[in-house]
Design a protein around this motif. Structure first.
Motif, PDB file in Angstrom:
ATOM      1  N   GLY A  82      67.435  13.763  46.476  1.00 14.81           N
ATOM      2  CA  GLY A  82      66.726  15.012  46.202  1.00 14.81           C
ATOM      3  C   GLY A  82      67.638  16.153  45.822  1.00 14.81           C
ATOM      4  O   GLY A  82      67.229  17.320  45.852  1.00 14.81           O
ATOM      5  N   GLN A  83      68.871  15.846  45.462  1.00  9.46           N
ATOM      6  CA  GLN A  83      69.799  16.899  45.051  1.00  9.46           C
ATOM      7  C   GLN A  83      69.482  17.332  43.621  1.00  9.46           C
ATOM      8  O   GLN A  83      69.215  16.501  42.761  1.00  9.46           O
ATOM      9  N   PRO A  84      69.534  18.636  43.359  1.00 13.05           N
ATOM     10  CA  PRO A  84      69.295  19.098  41.995  1.00 13.05           C
ATOM     11  C   PRO A  84      70.486  18.753  41.103  1.00 13.05           C
ATOM     12  O   PRO A  84      71.636  18.781  41.536  1.00 13.05           O
ATOM     13  N   ALA A  85      70.190  18.406  39.869  1.00 15.33           N
ATOM     14  CA  ALA A  85      71.243  18.079  38.911  1.00 15.33           C
ATOM     15  C   ALA A  85      70.812  18.541  37.530  1.00 15.33           C
ATOM     16  O   ALA A  85      69.617  18.608  37.223  1.00 15.33           O
ATOM     17  N   ALA A  86      71.778  18.900  36.718  1.00 14.98           N
ATOM     18  CA  ALA A  86      71.523  19.308  35.339  1.00 14.98           C
ATOM     19  C   ALA A  86      72.574  18.669  34.457  1.00 14.98           C
ATOM     20  O   ALA A  86      73.723  18.509  34.858  1.00 14.98           O
ATOM     21  N   SER A  87      72.171  18.293  33.270  1.00  8.74           N
ATOM     22  CA  SER A  87      73.094  17.710  32.308  1.00  8.74           C
ATOM     23  C   SER A  87      73.331  18.711  31.192  1.00  8.74           C
ATOM     24  O   SER A  87      72.392  19.276  30.644  1.00  8.74           O
ATOM     25  N   LEU A  88      74.596  18.950  30.896  1.00  7.09           N
ATOM     26  CA  LEU A  88      74.970  19.879  29.822  1.00  7.09           C
ATOM     27  C   LEU A  88      75.691  19.124  28.725  1.00  7.09           C
ATOM     28  O   LEU A  88      76.492  18.234  29.001  1.00  7.09           O
ATOM     29  N   PRO A  89      75.459  19.488  27.469  1.00  7.18           N
ATOM     30  CA  PRO A  89      76.233  18.882  26.393  1.00  7.18           C
ATOM     31  C   PRO A  89      77.699  19.281  26.556  1.00  7.18           C
ATOM     32  O   PRO A  89      78.003  20.440  26.818  1.00  7.18           O
ATOM     33  N   ALA A  90      78.580  18.312  26.439  1.00  3.86           N
ATOM     34  CA  ALA A  90      80.000  18.587  26.665  1.00  3.86           C
ATOM     35  C   ALA A  90      80.867  18.324  25.442  1.00  3.86           C
ATOM     36  O   ALA A  90      82.055  18.584  25.470  1.00  3.86           O
ATOM     37  N   GLY A  91      80.302  17.798  24.400  1.00  2.00           N
ATOM     38  CA  GLY A  91      81.086  17.510  23.204  1.00  2.00           C
ATOM     39  C   GLY A  91      80.584  16.250  22.544  1.00  2.00           C
ATOM     40  O   GLY A  91      79.497  15.766  22.836  1.00  2.00           O
ATOM     41  N   LEU A  92      81.418  15.744  21.655  1.00  2.00           N
ATOM     42  CA  LEU A  92      81.075  14.517  20.946  1.00  2.00           C
ATOM     43  C   LEU A  92      82.133  13.471  21.238  1.00  2.00           C
ATOM     44  O   LEU A  92      83.308  13.788  21.435  1.00  2.00           O
ATOM     45  N   THR A  93      81.730  12.213  21.267  1.00  2.00           N
ATOM     46  CA  THR A  93      82.674  11.112  21.459  1.00  2.00           C
ATOM     47  C   THR A  93      83.472  10.929  20.171  1.00  2.00           C
ATOM     48  O   THR A  93      83.187  11.553  19.140  1.00  2.00           O
ATOM     49  N   SER A  94      84.454  10.043  20.205  1.00  2.00           N
ATOM     50  CA  SER A  94      85.244   9.761  19.000  1.00  2.00           C
ATOM     51  C   SER A  94      84.370   9.165  17.904  1.00  2.00           C
ATOM     52  O   SER A  94      84.722   9.234  16.727  1.00  2.00           O
ATOM     53  N   SER A  95      83.215   8.637  18.261  1.00  2.00           N
ATOM     54  CA  SER A  95      82.271   8.103  17.280  1.00  2.00           C
ATOM     55  C   SER A  95      81.336   9.184  16.739  1.00  2.00           C
ATOM     56  O   SER A  95      80.473   8.904  15.916  1.00  2.00           O
ATOM     57  N   GLY A  96      81.465  10.405  17.249  1.00  2.00           N
ATOM     58  CA  GLY A  96      80.617  11.493  16.802  1.00  2.00           C
ATOM     59  C   GLY A  96      79.286  11.575  17.513  1.00  2.00           C
ATOM     60  O   GLY A  96      78.386  12.299  17.092  1.00  2.00           O
ATOM     61  N   LEU A  97      79.143  10.840  18.617  1.00  5.08           N
ATOM     62  CA  LEU A  97      77.888  10.844  19.365  1.00  5.08           C
ATOM     63  C   LEU A  97      77.962  11.858  20.509  1.00  5.08           C
ATOM     64  O   LEU A  97      79.041  12.137  21.036  1.00  5.08           O
ATOM     65  N   PRO A  98      76.831  12.425  20.910  1.00  3.22           N
ATOM     66  CA  PRO A  98      76.848  13.453  21.958  1.00  3.22           C
ATOM     67  C   PRO A  98      77.255  12.900  23.321  1.00  3.22           C
ATOM     68  O   PRO A  98      76.917  11.778  23.674  1.00  3.22           O
ATOM     69  N   ALA A  99      77.985  13.712  24.057  1.00  2.00           N
ATOM     70  CA  ALA A  99      78.391  13.371  25.425  1.00  2.00           C
ATOM     71  C   ALA A  99      77.986  14.533  26.322  1.00  2.00           C
ATOM     72  O   ALA A  99      77.962  15.686  25.888  1.00  2.00           O
TER      73      ALA A  99
END
Length: 107
Positions: free
Chosen positions: A41-58
């Motif tokens: 039940g812990q709150p969590a949020a995901s933030l965009p942090a950049g792109l991988t070497s393949s150009g995909l979002p991380a």
């Protein structure tokens, strides 16, 4: 902590390309960092942090103590405001039109 420790895979796939073994198709095999917070039940949020070497979002996952939803959202909002905009990921290939009446799509 990474939100999911694998690169994004096709939306129509049930797991990553490397998931050759049926046990690898279980989401715990490729998403071990997110389920503990759902269970506790812990709150969590995901933030965009950049792109991988393949150009995909991380993304990176922020996690707080139980009941600290406002804290996690405040920190996420402040970090998002401080970070520079991310470059656009590569465009996804177009999805072919559905064929037949089975509901299957051709990719």
């Amino acid at each position: 902590m990474a939100t999911v420790p694998v690169e994004p895979f096709d939306a129509g796939a049930i797991g990553p390309d490397w998931a050759a073994d049926v046990r690898d198709l279980l989401w715990l095999a490729w998403a071990p960092a997110s389920y503990p917070y759902n269970m506790t039940g812990q709150p969590a949020a995901s933030l965009p942090a950049g792109l991988t070497s393949s150009g995909l979002p991380a993304g990176v996952q922020l996690v707080g103590p139980v009941g600290a939803d406002d804290l996690v959202l405040t920190v996420a909002r402040r970090l998002e405001a401080m970070l520079p905009p991310l470059p656009q990921p590569p465009a996804a290939p177009p999805v072919a039109a559905s064929t037949g009446t089975t509901g299957e799509r051709t990719f």
